[in-house]
Design a protein around this motif. Structure first.
Motif: not given
Length: 358
Positions: A77-86, A125-136
């Motif tokens: 959720a934090a990795c969405r472009s609208d992370g706070m809304k997510a 794609d949006e979640i996995l392209a976050h400019p700062h976060y890398r999700l594992h």
């Protein structure tokens, strides 16, 4: 009210020395672990909003978010472009769960799929392209006798696994392997190796085809949800909740150059889900040297409704009263804003004397 009346803050020796010399800076954070724990995540929702909505974005940089089960869902959720809304949508969706008495595993699995689809479908794609976060995302893959999921082999296999784990955590490796569904761009060094503890670790690149299934597998509690099969790009087999091995992810964090900020439900790191009743089975050693753990204090918990964070037992405690459970969980979410305020105040003016050893 001083931060420590609301928060418990613990740190490894390297992390404490860094805070003593230079304070607590978001720029120093390299890794954020996310523990399994189901509804407990709702109890630190405010802390998540403070970290991902204010503190970390103030110092942009690559950070690795390593989560199992509900921890992975929070981080996606934090990795969405609208992370706070997510994050708010996630809290509402999770709170709004409702089940009949004795739901089937298929029913619960489908409810989880629907929740994940509502939060993340079409945004992979949006979640996995976050400019700062890398999700594992952490999950487990069954070995004999857990290569099948049915009414006999699953309870039998996990019963054997629990007994083996009680003898020694290393014996659990006979039954389960760790799988890391990792951001293909980058990962901490220890997630790029096949073995850093007793468990063989598979690395699978996350992509739009397998993100949803990886998140589902990571939270698929045996005997409650069905095991997940046919995950694109992953070795064949049955996958379950990552918390079975990595309940509170305890990984070789000391290999990282930066700090590990651990927003947690408790001040205790329990390596595996099956270790919960084993009070002596706690994380320790050099892996924690650069970890800063932030959790609700006992004083804070005592003042919550029911004197605790939300937990899975609430489904039984409020059986037939979903409205009552939802009201209680929403109250815990609202109260968690106090955790956010206390953390931000501590980060502005860190007092090393208030940090306990980890």
């Amino acid at each position: 009210m001083m931060p420590n009346s609301v928060l418990t803050i613990r740190a490894g020796k390297r992390a404490l020395a860094r805070i003593q010399s230079a304070g607590l800076s978001a720029a120093d954070v390299e890794i954020v672990p996310g523990a399994a724990g189901g509804p407990k995540a709702l109890g630190i929702a405010g802390l998540d909003r403070a970290l991902f909505g204010e503190w970390l974005p103030a110092a942009p940089g690559v950070r690795h978010l390593i989560g199992s089960s509900i921890g992975a869902w929070r981080f996606a959720a934090a990795c969405r472009s609208d992370g706070m809304k997510a994050l708010d949508e996630f809290a509402r969706a999770y709170t709004g769960q409702s089940y009949p008495r004795r739901p089937s595993r298929r029913f619960v699995s489908q409810a989880a799929r629907d929740m994940l689809a509502g939060l993340f479908a079409g945004r992979e794609d949006e979640i996995l392209a976050h400019p700062h976060y890398r999700l594992h995302v952490l999950a487990v893959r069954g070995r004999w006798p857990l290569t099948r999921d049915n009414r006999f082999s699953t309870p039998f296999g996990f019963g054997m696994a629990a007994m083996a784990n009680a003898v020694g955590r290393r014996h659990l490796a006979r039954f389960l392997e760790r799988t890391v569904f990792r951001d293909p761009r980058d990962a901490p060094r220890f997630l790029q190796t096949q073995r850093f503890d007793a468990f063989r670790t598979h690395a699978v690149a996350l992509d739009r085809a397998n993100l949803g299934e990886a998140l589902l597998a990571s939270a698929s509690i045996p005997l409650v949800l069905e095991g997940v099969t046919g995950i694109p790009g992953a070795p064949s087999g049955i996958y379950w909740d990552g918390g079975i091995i990595d309940y509170h992810p305890h990984l070789p964090y000391h290999q990282a150059k930066g700090l590990v900020l651990y927003p947690h439900f408790t001040d205790r790191i329990v390596p595996g889900w099956l270790d919960k009743p084993l009070r002596w089975r706690q994380a320790r050693g050099e892996w924690l040297d650069n970890v800063v753990l932030v959790a609700p204090s006992r004083d804070y918990l005592a003042k919550l409704p029911h004197g605790k964070l939300p937990d899975r037992g609430d489904f039984a405690r409020f059986a037939g009263d979903d409205a009552g459970r939802m009201k209680y969980w929403r109250a815990a979410i609202s109260e968690s804003d106090r955790l956010a305020e206390a953390f931000l105040e501590f980060a502005r003016r860190p007092d090393p004397s208030r940090i306990a050893p980890l």
